[in-house]
Design an enzyme around this catalytic site. Sequence first.
Site, PDB file in Angstrom:
ATOM      1  N   ARG A 157       0.808  -1.223   0.000  1.00 20.31           N
ATOM      2  CA  ARG A 157       0.000   0.000   0.000  1.00 20.31           C
ATOM      3  C   ARG A 157       0.840   1.272   0.000  1.00 20.31           C
ATOM      4  O   ARG A 157       0.296   2.353  -0.173  1.00 20.31           O
ATOM      5  CB  ARG A 157      -0.926   0.001   1.216  1.00 20.31           C
ATOM      6  CG  ARG A 157      -1.838  -1.218   1.300  1.00 20.31           C
ATOM      7  CD  ARG A 157      -2.811  -1.118   2.458  1.00 20.31           C
ATOM      8  NE  ARG A 157      -3.583  -2.340   2.587  1.00 20.31           N
ATOM      9  CZ  ARG A 157      -3.291  -3.316   3.430  1.00 20.31           C
ATOM     10  NH1 ARG A 157      -2.249  -3.184   4.230  1.00 20.31           N
ATOM     11  NH2 ARG A 157      -4.026  -4.408   3.493  1.00 20.31           N
ATOM     12  N   VAL A 158       2.135   1.152   0.226  1.00 21.77           N
ATOM     13  CA  VAL A 158       2.993   2.329   0.337  1.00 21.77           C
ATOM     14  C   VAL A 158       4.164   2.267  -0.622  1.00 21.77           C
ATOM     15  O   VAL A 158       4.541   3.244  -1.240  1.00 21.77           O
ATOM     16  CB  VAL A 158       3.509   2.490   1.789  1.00 21.77           C
ATOM     17  CG1 VAL A 158       4.433   3.692   1.899  1.00 21.77           C
ATOM     18  CG2 VAL A 158       2.350   2.629   2.756  1.00 21.77           C
TER      19      VAL A 158
END
Length: 525
Positions: free
Chosen positions: A382-383
């Site tokens: 997600r990052v």
Amino acid sequence: MSAKDEGVVVNKQDDRAAASAAHNFDAWLDSLVESPTPAPVLIETGIVTEVADGVAIVSGLARALADELLMFASGVQGIVLDLEPGHLGVILLGPSEQIRLGETVYRTRKVVSVPVGPALLGRVVDAMGQPRDILGPIDAVAEHPIEAEAPSILNRTQIFRPLATGLKAIDAAIPVGLGQRELIIGDRQTGKTSIAIDTMLNQARSDVVCIYCAIGQRGDAVARVIRALKDGGMLPRSIVMSAGDEESPGLSYIAPYAAMTMAEYFAAQGQDVLIIFDDMTHHARAYRELSLLLRRPPGREAFPGDIFYVHARLLERAGQFGPDIGGGSITTLPVVETQAGNLSAYIPTNLISITDGQIYLSPQLVRKNQFPAVDLGLSVSRVGSKAQNRTLRGVSGNLRVTLSQFEELEDFARFGTRLDDATRARLARGTAVRSALRQAERDPMPALEQLAVLVAAMAGLFDQYSEQDINAAMGLVRTAAQQELADIEQRISDNQTLTDDDQELITACARTALASFAGSADAEQ
């Protein structure tokens, strides 16, 4: 001088000495009278009323505080975990066999602290930071408490730098950034620890400090990790912490917090730290064991109600930090074990919600001899995509699409349906790409070699080879890339976007390297 006169002189000298001694004694008495009265020393003691495997019940310490370190007369230490009317629930940091009923317990007015500093690098320590190797005592800079408040939002910055794992399947499709919390999840014997160790070995190309925290692992497993780090040249820049399954569950409980404290010291000095928690399943079970022995009410799967907080307050201490608190980063790769691929179990779902993504290792891929067995469909970052190197980002999108389409066609082809030429070509391409993602243990690859292999696979250069021959073909492409693609390597270092001309150059280099391999294969036939 006569003898009588000599006797008189001696008597006078004795009198003067006695007078001087009397004067000194009076002066000493006067100093005692004038000096302030020393403050009384208060020593609070209690007694052990119950002992179980890893915990003890102590009474008589009414002023003890939560998380305070207690000292037993036998030398074992303990941590106050429960504050109950009339007694304390204490988790033991040593063998409970040494504790006896009625034994005296002392307050220390301290919390558990561990040594920190550069002297820990290259050492093997226990959960209390004490050496477990034969290299002697550790010259620590200081001792810091294992519990600390997580940095605030204002003290954090955006994750913008990639953490290279050296694994094609991760760096290209599920990238990890410095300061990220990426969960490694899968069944037993799917290669979770191997991914973590290969990531540590790949940091030999960077300045990242590594910490490996073994929780509930066997001694031989930890020894293999130490050997791998030593052979890979990463042990001098690593810390190995071991809280084995033969030790007290209290040590397994505090081990990840102690390892995080050591990581925070380096992050405060502006360094990047990678910390592996292997694994959090054993940590949760150790805490459940302690909680049940202390008669805490059980919740889902008999875990206590605060198990989420136990893991959240640990992992929230990681991140990319701002210059006000050193400017370093702590990247965590917690490992968690599933049973029969059940991602919806209590502890896995907790950790999935706490972390910034997960790398899922599929047992189905293991049975197909696909290592690392990374399931790109169920894995997510997600990052890290924001911090991914732009050159690898250019091939990651097509890689996911190609593999997802191939998996659908592969399931369809099992029915024995007659396939047209285009479908067979897509199946061959998908098989080649999936085979190109295979990677041997302890062989992390530089970004240039990863890029060359992936571009060649996506261009169809491996479609004609069997799965056994693709490994040899990839070796030729890797060697050619190191010898002929210095300009591309510089573009990777400068984090530049891969252009169409760059891809054509990589494809041409790979095609030239494979020409001799194809010729030899034809000659053998």
